[in-house]
Design an enzyme around this catalytic site. Structure first.
Site, PDB file in Angstrom:
ATOM      1  N   GLU A  10     -70.492   0.851  -6.252  1.00  0.00           N
ATOM      2  CA  GLU A  10     -71.539   1.789  -6.903  1.00  0.00           C
ATOM      3  C   GLU A  10     -72.923   1.095  -6.848  1.00  0.00           C
ATOM      4  OE1 GLU A  10     -73.294   2.961  -9.921  1.00  0.00           O
ATOM      5  OE2 GLU A  10     -72.132   2.086 -11.219  1.00  0.00           O
ATOM      6  N   CYS A  20     -78.146   2.912 -13.733  1.00  0.00           N
ATOM      7  CA  CYS A  20     -77.865   3.494 -12.278  1.00  0.00           C
ATOM      8  C   CYS A  20     -77.960   5.094 -11.934  1.00  0.00           C
ATOM      9  CB  CYS A  20     -76.300   2.920 -11.611  1.00  0.00           C
ATOM     10  SG  CYS A  20     -75.105   3.305 -12.696  1.00  0.00           S
TER      11      CYS A  20
HETATM   12  P1  NDP Z   1     -77.151  -7.671  -6.890  1.00  0.00           P
HETATM   13  O1  NDP Z   1     -76.548  -6.767  -5.943  1.00  0.00           O
HETATM   14  O2  NDP Z   1     -78.100  -8.984  -6.311  1.00  0.00           O
HETATM   15  O3  NDP Z   1     -76.097  -8.144  -7.781  1.00  0.00           O
HETATM   16  C1  NDP Z   1     -75.020  -7.366  -8.229  1.00  0.00           C
HETATM   17  C2  NDP Z   1     -73.886  -8.217  -8.508  1.00  0.00           C
HETATM   18  O4  NDP Z   1     -73.524  -8.761  -7.312  1.00  0.00           O
HETATM   19  C3  NDP Z   1     -74.299  -9.518  -9.376  1.00  0.00           C
HETATM   20  O5  NDP Z   1     -73.297  -9.655 -10.493  1.00  0.00           O
HETATM   21  C4  NDP Z   1     -74.705 -10.612  -8.358  1.00  0.00           C
HETATM   22  O6  NDP Z   1     -74.342 -11.895  -9.128  1.00  0.00           O
HETATM   23  C5  NDP Z   1     -73.600 -10.219  -7.350  1.00  0.00           C
HETATM   24  N1  NDP Z   1     -73.855 -10.868  -5.978  1.00  0.00           N
HETATM   25  C6  NDP Z   1     -75.389 -10.893  -5.674  1.00  0.00           C
HETATM   26  N2  NDP Z   1     -75.089 -11.653  -4.302  1.00  0.00           N
HETATM   27  C7  NDP Z   1     -73.756 -11.778  -4.312  1.00  0.00           C
HETATM   28  C8  NDP Z   1     -72.922 -12.411  -3.250  1.00  0.00           C
HETATM   29  N3  NDP Z   1     -73.628 -12.721  -2.000  1.00  0.00           N
HETATM   30  N4  NDP Z   1     -71.565 -12.607  -3.368  1.00  0.00           N
HETATM   31  C9  NDP Z   1     -71.007 -12.175  -4.588  1.00  0.00           C
HETATM   32  N5  NDP Z   1     -71.740 -11.374  -5.596  1.00  0.00           N
HETATM   33  C10 NDP Z   1     -73.027 -11.316  -5.168  1.00  0.00           C
HETATM   34  O7  NDP Z   1     -78.245  -6.676  -7.639  1.00  0.00           O
HETATM   35  P2  NDP Z   1     -79.447  -7.164  -8.644  1.00  0.00           P
HETATM   36  O8  NDP Z   1     -78.560  -7.456 -10.103  1.00  0.00           O
HETATM   37  O9  NDP Z   1     -79.939  -8.060  -8.419  1.00  0.00           O
HETATM   38  O10 NDP Z   1     -79.840  -5.899  -8.803  1.00  0.00           O
HETATM   39  C11 NDP Z   1     -81.066  -5.619  -7.762  1.00  0.00           C
HETATM   40  C12 NDP Z   1     -80.964  -4.041  -7.432  1.00  0.00           C
HETATM   41  O11 NDP Z   1     -79.552  -3.380  -7.548  1.00  0.00           O
HETATM   42  C13 NDP Z   1     -81.675  -3.337  -8.784  1.00  0.00           C
HETATM   43  O12 NDP Z   1     -83.128  -3.342  -8.564  1.00  0.00           O
HETATM   44  C14 NDP Z   1     -81.097  -1.963  -8.363  1.00  0.00           C
HETATM   45  O13 NDP Z   1     -81.791  -1.240  -7.391  1.00  0.00           O
HETATM   46  C15 NDP Z   1     -79.770  -2.278  -8.016  1.00  0.00           C
HETATM   47  N6  NDP Z   1     -78.861  -1.950  -9.243  1.00  0.00           N
HETATM   48  C16 NDP Z   1     -78.073  -0.724  -9.074  1.00  0.00           C
HETATM   49  C17 NDP Z   1     -77.250  -0.805 -10.202  1.00  0.00           C
HETATM   50  C18 NDP Z   1     -76.213   0.454 -10.204  1.00  0.00           C
HETATM   51  O14 NDP Z   1     -75.386   0.572 -11.371  1.00  0.00           O
HETATM   52  N7  NDP Z   1     -76.389   1.078  -9.334  1.00  0.00           N
HETATM   53  C19 NDP Z   1     -77.044  -1.700 -11.353  1.00  0.00           C
HETATM   54  C20 NDP Z   1     -77.736  -2.938 -11.093  1.00  0.00           C
HETATM   55  C21 NDP Z   1     -78.643  -2.895  -9.933  1.00  0.00           C
HETATM   56  P3  NDP Z   1     -75.612 -12.835  -9.587  1.00  0.00           P
HETATM   57  O15 NDP Z   1     -76.331 -11.968 -10.733  1.00  0.00           O
HETATM   58  O16 NDP Z   1     -74.853 -14.140 -10.062  1.00  0.00           O
HETATM   59  O17 NDP Z   1     -76.521 -12.732  -8.499  1.00  0.00           O
END
Ligand code: NDP
Length: 675
Positions: free
Chosen positions: A257, A296
């Site tokens: 998602e 989102c």
């Molecule tokens: P990320 O995709 O970076 O992070 C989402 C989750 O994935 C976090 O728990 C993060 O952990 C984890 N993660 C990141 N990299 C890895 C990896 N290599 N391996 C395993 N887990 C990983 O998104 P952000 O939180 O930085 O948000 C960035 C953008 O994502 C936002 O600006 C928005 O555009 C979108 N977003 C969309 C959402 C939705 O519900 N559709 C919700 C939130 C964000 P950690 O925090 O420890 O890096």
């Protein structure tokens, strides 16, 4: 305030952070927590879930797990006050926190209720009816769902630390699958506090849940064919994770998602002054400002008929001007901080890119009023509205998600154009349409539904009861095609299925009955030697059957029934007219007369454990019954479902046959029986 040391919970023990990195609150920029997961044995965590948590959960029935979810929801509900304090530190206002914390607990409650109402008190979930695979019915088929025997890995986003955790845990645990929760590091102190309450409640069996405060290390290289990875976050991370070799090699389920450029459409009829116009303005402002636009499902693109665009821009700007941005703890603050300084920088960068093809008509990030906070230290932004007058030529507004309080206004010509623009998001979680015109709504749905996981229609009829464009509800599917990740969550029992395997089971009715826990026609019947209505819920066995004597239906019966009930339809009363009807050989008995006589044949009249008849399901009349025909009934216990401590529902398979043993009617009868 001392810096919170966020602990992981692995193999049944709390583990202090190692290799920790500081996490700052976006309100003041201060370091409030540290998290780090170095040294965790991720492979062992997966094994612990599979070997300890999974078997303990699978021992329970769906109802037992549903009761467990209810107890958990109650436990969290009673203790949620401290969570609001921690939520403030994420930048969330009280109203934002209600969505996150109470919304998450509410989702647990809904799954607890659905588990008991819509799933059996059994270990196997039946998907659809039996399929007759041979002429006589000696060989049948049925689809059954059983819990996956692996672990669920939940990787959550920063925007809803509690809801994001609970909306994934509820269907996973109800399915009978253990989970490893990895919250986003930003705001993880809130997820950790809620998770600690879950562990301390002692309600879940050992191994059912584990928690990673920090990165996932090499966890994803150990996932296997029975595991599920459920991810919420950015498209870039989703792309990376779904291509992990272990996920590809094992065809591990991957539910995503992710970013979504959700659109909201103002109908051509919704001119200024109409209720729909006012509803639209309220909703758009809410979506831009709740959680500082970090949802989102937030409205990223506002589509309006060209004729109403100026009026709408004016109305939105006037409303947005009333929104006070500031410290989330202040009662007058309507919009709090973004999740982090990095998130603020991302949003500004995205606004800059969209700004190349649109102009900002409201909100200046360099110059806005901020209540009770330092603009240089906190991650605050004002609500911003952009306008793009060439939505066909532009790309950025349809492709770049500014994950903050930002939306872009665009004109459209007609329904087809509005749908085409909405669909240019490349697949979204939700689109909404504000119109009082059912034809416009239908045109939009047909042209656009395939591109969106959810469509929300708002007309004056829904009044204040509409839950809003941006609220994913546990009852309804949340997820969307393409850009939105191609995944699905929630949707009631549908969400549970992501953690179960559907298997086509083929065999004799006897085998299908044993496996599914539901009597299948053709399976052996049990004669208990007493009328089943005299047997208590606990005494009745699946397959217990009685066969009634026959009763002949006379013309007088039909006429008396017709005059008594007032149902003098010609097929029962007029021989000539009935004969002219291709379905009937002449006058026939009423279907309801047959049901009534059937009850007269099978009922045991004395006071006893049968408390009430609560309904009929799947009723079919297969063959007409003429005067002079006789009917008899077979009544068999098909399924039993406890409802509370004192009574349960018995589903009976009822079949009416005529003097030639042909089935004339069949249905499921439901009764409530004392224990
Ligand atoms: P990320 O995709 O970076 O992070 C989402 C989750 O994935 C976090 O728990 C993060 O952990 C984890 N993660 C990141 N990299 C890895 C990896 N290599 N391996 C395993 N887990 C990983 O998104 P952000 O939180 O930085 O948000 C960035 C953008 O994502 C936002 O600006 C928005 O555009 C979108 N977003 C969309 C959402 C939705 O519900 N559709 C919700 C939130 C964000 P950690 O925090 O420890 O890096």
């Amino acid at each position: 305030m001392s810096v919170m040391q966020l602990r992981s919970y692995a193999l049944g023990a709390w583990v202090a952070p190692a290799g920790a990195r500081p996490i700052r609150t976006p309100v003041t920029g201060e370091v409030v927590a540290e998290a780090g997961s170095e040294g965790l044995d991720f492979a062992a965590m997966l094994e612990h879930a599979r070997r300890v948590g999974g078997p303990a959960l699978r021992k329970m029935t769906f109802h037992e797990r549903a009761r467990m979810l209810k107890a958990l929801a109650q436990h969290l509900h009673e203790r949620r006050e401290p969570l609001y304090e921690l939520s403030l530190l994420t930048g969330a206002t009280r109203a934002d926190s209600l969505i996150d914390i109470d919304g998450g607990i509410g989702t647990l409650f809904v799954y607890a209720s659905k588990g008991r109402r819509e799933m059996p008190d059994a270990h196997v979930f039946l998907d659809g009816p039996t399929e007759q695979l041979s002429r006589s019915g000696a060989f049948m088929g049925r689809h059954v769902c059983t819990p996956l025997q692996g672990a669920a890995v939940h990787i959550n986003a920063f925007n809803f630390p509690v809801w994001g955790m609970l909306e994934k845990l509820a269907p996973t645990l109800l399915a009978g699958v253990p989970a490893i929760v990895k919250p986003a590091t930003q705001g993880a102190w809130l997820a950790e506090a809620a998770f600690r309450m879950i562990v301390e409640s002692g309600i879940l069996p050992e191994g059912a849940v584990q928690f990673i405060a920090g990165g996932v290390g090499d966890l994803l290289s150990h996932v296997g064919p029975q595991d599920v990875v459920s991810f919420t976050g950015s498209a870039a991370t989703a792309r990376k994770l779904r291509a992990a070799p272990a996920i590809l090699d094992n065809a591990t389920r991957f539910v995503a998602e992710q970013d979504s450029l959700n659109a909201s459409i103002l109908g051509p009829d919704a001119a200024p002054g109409t209720p729909e116009f006012d509803m639209f303005v309220r909703e758009a402002v809410k979506e831009i400002t709740v959680k500082a636009g970090q949802k989102c499902t937030a409205i990223r693109r506002i589509l309006a008929p060209a004729a109403h665009l100026d009026a709408l821009a004016e109305a939105l700007s006037a409303r947005l001007a009333e929104v006070r941005v500031g410290h989330p703890a202040l009662p007058e603050t309507r919009m709090g901080a973004l999740a982090s300084a990095a998130q603020k920088a991302d949003v500004l960068e995205a606004v800059g890119r969209i700004g190349a093809e649109a102009r900002r008509i409201f909100g200046d990030p360099e110059n806005f009023q901020l209540l009770g906070a330092d603009p240089d230290k906190g991650a605050f932004l004002p609500p911003m509205l952009l306008r793009c007058d060439d939505p066909d030529g532009a790309r950025a507004p349809h492709e770049i998600e500014a994950f903050g309080p930002v939306s872009t206004l665009m004109p459209y010509r007609d329904a087809a154009h509005a749908a085409a623009l909405a669909n240019r998001g490349g697949g979204s979680l939700v689109a909404s349409v504000f119109t009082d015109d059912p034809d416009f709504a239908r045109d939009l749905a047909l042209a656009s539904a395939a591109w969106h996981g959810r469509l929300y229609f708002a007309d004056r009829g829904i009044g204040k009861e509409g839950t809003g464009h941006g609220s994913p509800l546990p009852h309804m599917v949340h997820g969307g095609p393409g850009r939105a990740g191609g995944g699905e969550e929630l949707g009631g029992v549908r969400g549970v299925m992501h953690y179960m395997q559907r298997t086509a089971v083929q065999g004799s009715p006897r085998m299908l009955t044993a496996i599914g826990g539901e009597w299948v026609r053709g399976a052996p019947e049990i004669d208990a030697g007493v009328h089943p209505f005299a047997r208590r819920f606990g005494e009745l066995r699946i397959g217990e059957t009685i066969h009634t004597p026959a009763r002949t239906i006379t013309l007088e019966d039909i006429e008396r029934f017709a005059h008594f009930t007032g149902d003098t339809f010609y097929a029962h009363m007029d021989e000539e007219a009935a004969r002219a009807n291709p379905f009937f050989p002449g006058r026939v008995a009423h279907g309801y007369l047959l049901l009534s006589f059937a009850a007269g044949l099978f009922v045991q009249p004395d006071p006893g454990p049968v408390l009430a008849n609560t309904g009929l399901d799947n009723l079919r009349f297969m063959k007409p019954v003429s005067p002079g025909d006789s009917i008899k009934v077979r009544l068999t216990v098909k399924r039993k479902t406890p409802r509370n401590e004192s009574h349960g529902e018995v589903r009976w398979d009822v079949e009416l046959t005529n003097q030639n043993d042909e089935t004339v009617a069949a249905y499921d009868l439901l009764t409530m029986n004392a224990f």
